[in-house]
Design an enzyme around this catalytic site. Structure first.
Site, PDB file in Angstrom:
ATOM      1  CG  HIS A   1     -11.565  -7.219   6.286  1.00  0.00           C
ATOM      2  ND1 HIS A   1     -10.965  -8.393   6.907  1.00  0.00           N
ATOM      3  CD2 HIS A   1     -10.899  -7.561   4.964  1.00  0.00           C
ATOM      4  CE1 HIS A   1      -9.784  -8.737   6.305  1.00  0.00           C
ATOM      5  NE2 HIS A   1     -10.003  -8.326   4.996  1.00  0.00           N
TER       6      HIS A   1
ATOM      7  CD  GLU B   1      -1.590  -2.387   1.374  1.00  0.00           C
ATOM      8  OE1 GLU B   1      -0.427  -2.584   1.739  1.00  0.00           O
ATOM      9  OE2 GLU B   1      -2.218  -3.361   1.124  1.00  0.00           O
TER      10      GLU B   1
END
Lengths: 397, 371
Positions: free
Chosen positions: B175, B105
């Site tokens: 999540h 990322e």
């Protein structure tokens, strides 16, 4: 198209079998110990390869078979529980990769540590959590090893520093654990596992450097299953020889579908680290049968034929079974009996995982801090406040 | 069982829920909101029924078609991404423009800043907002400050980061998070949260064209649940402008993303239970946020309730509450209320309790009215 790691496994020659210590006489007699050739290794900045033969005792054969088969069956059960919507959230299965964990575990000593990523169910079981502890954690019940608070990706036990949810984030932790072991004066090593996808995270390279710089007893294990989520290794990595990517960290390529080859490599790596030579990097070439997680059917970026081919020609359990029965180390009947025991143990644990109670709502506010400076957690209930509480000392302290 | 325990707590303590014989059944409903579609169309011309995934795909498609410098990249975006927002775009525009990145990322955002700085339109996807933290340094230290620190010689305004956020029913710790307030603390960024398909398309197009680096936080539970009649042509939803969805005079309810739908239902409940009209505001944009719209409403109603999924302490509601008391002090009939996630990690098995659901919001309205 098969990824390179899978193709290269196919090229290795079948092992020559040298049975030792055969009992004399009739066909029904069995060996107590057999020597097998290991699959070829590839070396990076190492002068000497691990042993080219592996001696397998009957007890060990039964143990490895039982462990691998148990993991496979538990994962199958987890997959079914997920489809029944009893397991919710994210769930990553280890089926296909069993030989990596079982082979490494076989080489570890009681004071060695392990940390892995989110494909953690198999490792959790090997490190000491029973079937119920794993399956009930998956279903979020109180007999789960993290009391149902972690779920699939977050399971822990002594010397097992857990499944971790963020890709690559566990690798720096592993190097820190290795430093801790060294500092405490033990000859313990830490195995830090990650996948071929995580191998591209910057923090992994940061700690290759730290581990080598400070000569830490860390065994980096890149479990190369060919795919980082839905992207094949070739499409994500400029250098797919993951065992060389530590640069100055010596590396070893290992056939991760052969449990004995993995065990010999892991023994070599443990000796290497424990004798003060610093970190080492193992790339274990393996394969995952399922998708990345349960929301990935695993067929949009690879063919069904590819998966079938691996299942039929290189499955770690089938090939090991074939190996130990053909040299009369273990009989087919014995394995059948073991299969039955595993099935009933997993079935029983699955039943518990479905029916066990959840923890109470008071645990919503348990263990957020070790020393909470306020009596209750802010904002927890508009009706009744929930006090902060602790369950007890951590397992690692 | 935990559900029953909390349910009985609710029943014992709450007057308004008397007719709810079985609160547990309410909690066991997986969707914690009902979707309120957008009925007004923001653009002339034909519309099409699209869910939020399709609307985002449509905005990306328009961008790739009309802006030949536009590039789209992220983990697994080539086959559509895990939520399928970029489905078929690689087929249409080629692998030079739509491509997978490695799982890194920090690298994705750093690379995106470079791409944008060199003059291309860069659309980066971070697969889950929970994974954005490795890129936090690149976003906060590099992207946000590039123009300022170079005396306006360089900028990366052509960078847009899309990332799915928020509760989804069973996402667990990694999540489900809503990190908007971390980024709201960073001058130089723009942060928006769509509440449905219509806003997702308009906001994404606005962010892509906006000359500052933008983050679009897309509530993942809405991807398929949010279906609107979406204009086929392009249109821009303004950044920094809130939207009043329902007029009222009793309490101003402020939310963003999924929470807007919870508040719409709460407003209906408040009408039935308490016979009051609540004004519902979708904040739409977190940074900058629409102070004028919020304060205008609160001056009228005298009461404000802010609800968000992120934890209470340091949540973006704190910023709103502070400004409201500063600007509307003399009109306030009650202290500003916040109904939010708890100050706990996002819990795996306790999600139904953690979320600022309609009952908690309704109770807060009751408290505001009774004050």
């Amino acid at each position: 198209m098969l990824p390179a790691c899978v193709r290269s496994i196919g090229k290795t020659s079948p092992s020559n079998v040298k049975a030792l210590g055969f009992l004399t006489g009739a066909k029904s007699s069995y060996a107590t110990e057999v020597k097998f050739d290991t699959k070829p290794y590839r070396l990076h900045k190492l002068d000497q390869a691990p042993a080219s033969t592996a001696t397998l005792t009957k007890d060990d054969a039964i143990q490895y078979y039982t462990q691998m088969h148990t993991i496979r069956r538990m994962e199958t059960s987890a997959g079914n529980l997920y489809k029944e919507k009893i397991i919710r959230g994210f769930c990553h299965l280890y089926s296909g990769q069993e030989a990596v964990a079982v082979g490494i575990k076989a080489a570890l000593r009681p004071h060695d540590a392990v940390i892995t990523a989110y494909r953690a169910h198999g490792w959790t079981h090997l490190m000491g959590v029973n079937h119920i502890g794993v399956l009930a954690e998956l279903t979020g019940r109180q007999s789960g090893c993290a009391r149902g608070k972690g779920g699939s990706m977050h399971m822990y036990c002594k010397n097992f520093y857990g499944g971790n949810g963020i890709v690559g984030a566990q690798v720096p932790l592993g190097v820190g654990i290795a430093l801790g072991l060294k500092y405490q004066g033990t000859d313990g090593v830490c195995v830090a596992l990650y996948g071929d996808g995580a191998a591209n995270q910057g923090q992994v390279f940061e700690v290759y450097n730290m581990a080598k710089l400070w000569n830490l007893p860390c065994i980096f294990v890149c479990e190369n299953n060919g795919y980082g989520m839905g992207t094949s290794a070739e499409r994500a990595s400029a250098n797919t020889d993951y065992y060389t990517r530590g640069d100055y960290v010596p590396g070893l390529w290992v056939d991760g579908m052969d449990v004995l080859t993995v065990r010999e490599a892991a023994r070599y790596a443990v000796d290497f680290c424990a004798s003060g030579k610093g970190p080492i990097l193992l790339e274990t070439a393996t394969y995952r049968y399922s998708g990345h997680s349960m929301s990935d059917p695993g067929t949009s970026y690879r063919t069904r034929d590819e998966i079938q081919e691996v299942r039929q020609t290189r499955d770690p359990i089938t090939s090991f079974k074939e190996k130990i029965t053909s040299c009369n180390l273990v009989s087919a009947e014995e394995l059948k009996k073991i299969d039955g025991q595993i099935k009933s143990a997993v079935d029983e644990a699955t039943k518990v995982a479905k029916t066990d109670a959840e923890i109470g709502v008071e645990e919503l506010t348990t263990d957020i801090c070790a020393n909470n400076l306020e009596p209750s957690i802010r904002n927890c209930s508009p009706f009744n406040s929930l006090p902060h509480q602790r369950l007890g000392p951590a397992v690692n302290l | 069982m935990a559900l029953n325990k909390l349910s009985s707590t609710l029943l014992n303590n709450s007057l308004v829920f008397k007719e709810l014989k079985n609160v547990a059944s309410v909690f066991s409903v997986r969707n914690f909101f009902n979707y309120y579609p957008t009925t007004s169309t923001p653009a002339e011309g034909p519309t099409k029924k699209l869910n939020m995934v399709q609307a985002i795909n449509n905005a990306l498609d328009i961008t790739l078609q009309t802006d030949e410098t536009a590039l789209l990249f992220g983990e697994d975006v080539a086959f559509g991404g895990v939520f399928r927002c970029s489905l078929d775009l690689q087929k249409k525009y080629g692998s030079e423009r739509v491509f997978n990145t490695p799982l890194c990322e920090q690298g994705i955002v750093g690379f995106g800043i470079g791409v944008a700085t060199a003059g291309s339109t860069a659309i980066a996807e971070i697969q889950f907002a929970d994974y954005i933290y490795p890129a936090f340094d690149q976003i906060v230290n590099e992207a946000a400050k590039f123009r300022y620190r170079s005396g306006s010689q360089f900028d990366c305004g052509k960078l847009t980061i899309r990332t799915p956020c928020g509760a989804v029913g069973h996402g667990g710790l990694y999540h489900s998070q809503s990190p908007e307030s971390y980024f709201a603390h960073t001058p130089g960024l723009k942060v928006v949260v769509p509440r449905g398909a219509t806003q997702a398309k308009g906001l994404l197009l606005s962010c892509i064209r906006d000359p500052d680096p933008c983050i679009v936080l897309e509530p993942k539970v809405l991807y398929r649940a949010a279906v609107d009649e979406v204009p086929i042509d392009e249109y821009l939803t303004p950044i920094g402008k809130a939207e009043v969805l329902k007029d009222g005079d009793a309490v101003t309810l402020i939310g963003w993303g999924t929470q807007v739908h919870v508040l719409m239902e709460v407003a209906e409940l408040a009408k039935t239970k308490f016979n009051v009209d609540c004004e519902v505001i979708d904040l739409v944009s977190i940074l900058p946020w629409d102070k004028d719209a919020v304060c205008k409403s609160v001056r009228k109603t005298g009461r404000a309730l802010i609800a968000h999924e992120a934890p209470l302490t340091g949540g973006f509601g704190a910023e709103l509450a502070s400004t409201i008391q500063e600007e509307c002090f003399l009109q306030l009939e009650a202290p500003v209320a916040r109904v939010t996630g708890f100050d706990t990690p996002f819990p795996y098995i306790f999600e139904p309790f953690y979320l600022p659901d309609k009952w908690r919001c309704l109770q807060a309205i009751r408290n505001l009215l009774d004050y």
